[in-house]
Design a protein around this motif. Structure first.
Motif, mmCIF file in Angstrom:
data_model
loop_
_atom_site.group_PDB
_atom_site.id
_atom_site.type_symbol
_atom_site.label_atom_id
_atom_site.label_comp_id
_atom_site.label_asym_id
_atom_site.label_seq_id
_atom_site.Cartn_x
_atom_site.Cartn_y
_atom_site.Cartn_z
ATOM 1 N N THR A 77 -2.281 3.251 -4.336
ATOM 2 C CA THR A 77 -1.481 3.267 -3.117
ATOM 3 C C THR A 77 -1.315 4.671 -2.551
ATOM 4 O O THR A 77 -1.720 5.663 -3.171
ATOM 5 C CB THR A 77 -0.083 2.682 -3.384
ATOM 6 O OG1 THR A 77 0.686 3.615 -4.169
ATOM 7 C CG2 THR A 77 -0.180 1.347 -4.110
ATOM 8 N N PHE A 84 0.810 -1.212 0.000
ATOM 9 C CA PHE A 84 0.000 0.000 0.000
ATOM 10 C C PHE A 84 0.851 1.274 0.000
ATOM 11 O O PHE A 84 0.311 2.377 0.075
ATOM 12 C CB PHE A 84 -0.932 0.003 1.219
ATOM 13 C CG PHE A 84 -2.144 -0.876 1.069
ATOM 14 C CD1 PHE A 84 -3.378 -0.343 0.712
ATOM 15 C CD2 PHE A 84 -2.042 -2.246 1.266
ATOM 16 C CE1 PHE A 84 -4.497 -1.162 0.571
ATOM 17 C CE2 PHE A 84 -3.156 -3.079 1.126
ATOM 18 C CZ PHE A 84 -4.381 -2.529 0.780
ATOM 19 N N ASP A 85 2.181 1.107 -0.094
ATOM 20 C CA ASP A 85 3.108 2.253 -0.069
ATOM 21 C C ASP A 85 2.880 3.124 1.167
ATOM 22 O O ASP A 85 2.823 4.360 1.089
ATOM 23 C CB ASP A 85 2.962 3.110 -1.338
ATOM 24 C CG ASP A 85 3.620 2.471 -2.547
ATOM 25 O OD1 ASP A 85 4.570 1.689 -2.355
ATOM 26 O OD2 ASP A 85 3.175 2.732 -3.673
ATOM 27 N N ARG A 126 -2.248 -0.590 -8.288
ATOM 28 C CA ARG A 126 -1.717 -1.918 -8.013
ATOM 29 C C ARG A 126 -2.881 -2.883 -7.824
ATOM 30 O O ARG A 126 -3.941 -2.515 -7.360
ATOM 31 C CB ARG A 126 -0.842 -1.869 -6.760
ATOM 32 C CG ARG A 126 -0.149 -3.149 -6.381
ATOM 33 C CD ARG A 126 0.894 -2.876 -5.306
ATOM 34 N NE ARG A 126 2.071 -2.226 -5.860
ATOM 35 C CZ ARG A 126 2.892 -1.447 -5.178
ATOM 36 N NH1 ARG A 126 2.661 -1.208 -3.899
ATOM 37 N NH2 ARG A 126 3.939 -0.899 -5.759
#
Length: 321
Positions: A110, A63-64, A116
């Motif tokens: 993210t 999820f950064d 993503r």
């Protein structure tokens, strides 16, 4: 004395064995952690009803997000795209109510704004029949999705014109007959007249460019079309939403007008036109028969001089050449 030595030795062996076991455990744990990181797989836990989240570092990476940042489920859910958020909500609610778990491929944006795909697996833990915890894995499947999309694109899109492929046309045509699309449609089959001369006199590269131009003209002429496909060579097909012969006729005339153009330069300039056969799609008639009706109407145009439109309903199909 011997008994003391034996006792001390046994105690030492036990302590050494325990230390070895603990070391092996940590090694295995480290191996699992490294394997999960390489595989881009993380573990997540959500307790109920407080919805407190716990993640391994890999999930934060997916999820950064900073592993030190607070986890609020409402903030995380907001990172899912609308369609994935809706699907996740439905599956999660059903699992909490009476299900055993679920698997979902979800699209996220993210914390750094990157798109993503993740695969979520969820298991429900219950106490006295009440869901108390959800847990499972989240895995990065972005590369898998991209590969699948490339394969799908190659199968469904004609690379020359970027129109739908013959396979995609067959699929959508079948969907219409299967009732998966409730609208009424007409079928238009198109031959690009004069194209052989383009190939023969100007070469195949010029021919490819000419076909690509024809595709763009079709898209511009019929923006409401359900599907515009290249069936092969200089043959095209259109599935057009309409309920009446007149509406279908109007679409056919726009095609004839759009595909009348010149190609080439100077003395090598060649004129192209289009022959079009059209038939309303009647779900009480087999798909192959509707296609045959439009095809026979098309060849009536070609037999009578090319460059025009013929409605299948206006000729005697049984005696058409």
């Amino acid at each position: 004395m011997y008994s003391e030595l034996i006792a001390r030795g046994t105690t030492g062996d036990i302590a050494a064995g325990a230390a070895t076991s603990l070391e092996q455990f940590h090694r295995i744990q480290d191996l699992f952690d490294k394997t999960f990181r390489v595989s881009r797989v993380g573990i997540w836990v959500c307790t109920l009803p407080d919805e407190k989240l716990t993640w391994t570092d890999t999930v934060f990476d997916l999820f950064d997000l900073d592993p030190q940042s607070p986890l609020r489920r409402s903030d995380i859910v907001a990172l899912y795209t609308p369609g994935s958020r809706e699907a996740l909500g439905k599956l999660r609610s059903a699992a909490i109510a009476d299900g055993q778990g679920f698997t979902l491929d979800a699209e996220i944006v993210t914390g750094k704004g990157r798109t993503r795909w993740i695969r979520i697996t969820a298991i429900v833990e219950r106490v006295d029949g009440i869901a108390t915890r959800l847990f499972g894995m989240k895995q990065d499947i972005t590369a898998e999705k991209m590969m699948f999309e490339q394969v799908r694109y190659a199968a469904e899109v004609d690379p020359l014109t970027e129109l739908a492929s013959r396979a995609k046309f067959d699929s959508v045509f079948s969907d219409i007959y299967a009732g998966r699309d409730p609208l009424s449609y007409g079928l238009l089959l198109i031959d690009l007249d004069g194209f052989k001369a383009v190939n023969d006199r100007l070469g195949h590269q010029a021919g490819d460019q000419c076909l690509a131009m024809a595709g763009q003209r079709l898209l511009k002429a019929l923006p409401q079309a359900r599907l515009i496909a290249r069936l092969g060579g200089d043959e095209f097909a259109v599935l057009y939403p309409c309920e009446t012969t007149e509406a279908l006729r109007g679409a056919g005339h726009r095609i004839v007008e759009a595909l009348e153009y010149w190609w080439g330069r100077g003395s090598d300039k060649l004129k192209l036109t289009a022959s079009v056969g059209a038939a309303l799609i009647d779900r009480d008639i087999a798909a192959k028969d509707v296609f045959s009706q439009a095809d026979k109407a098309l060849y009536r145009v070609k037999a009578e001089g090319k460059g025009g439109l013929q409605m299948a309903s206006e000729i005697d199909i049984t005696n058409a050449a």
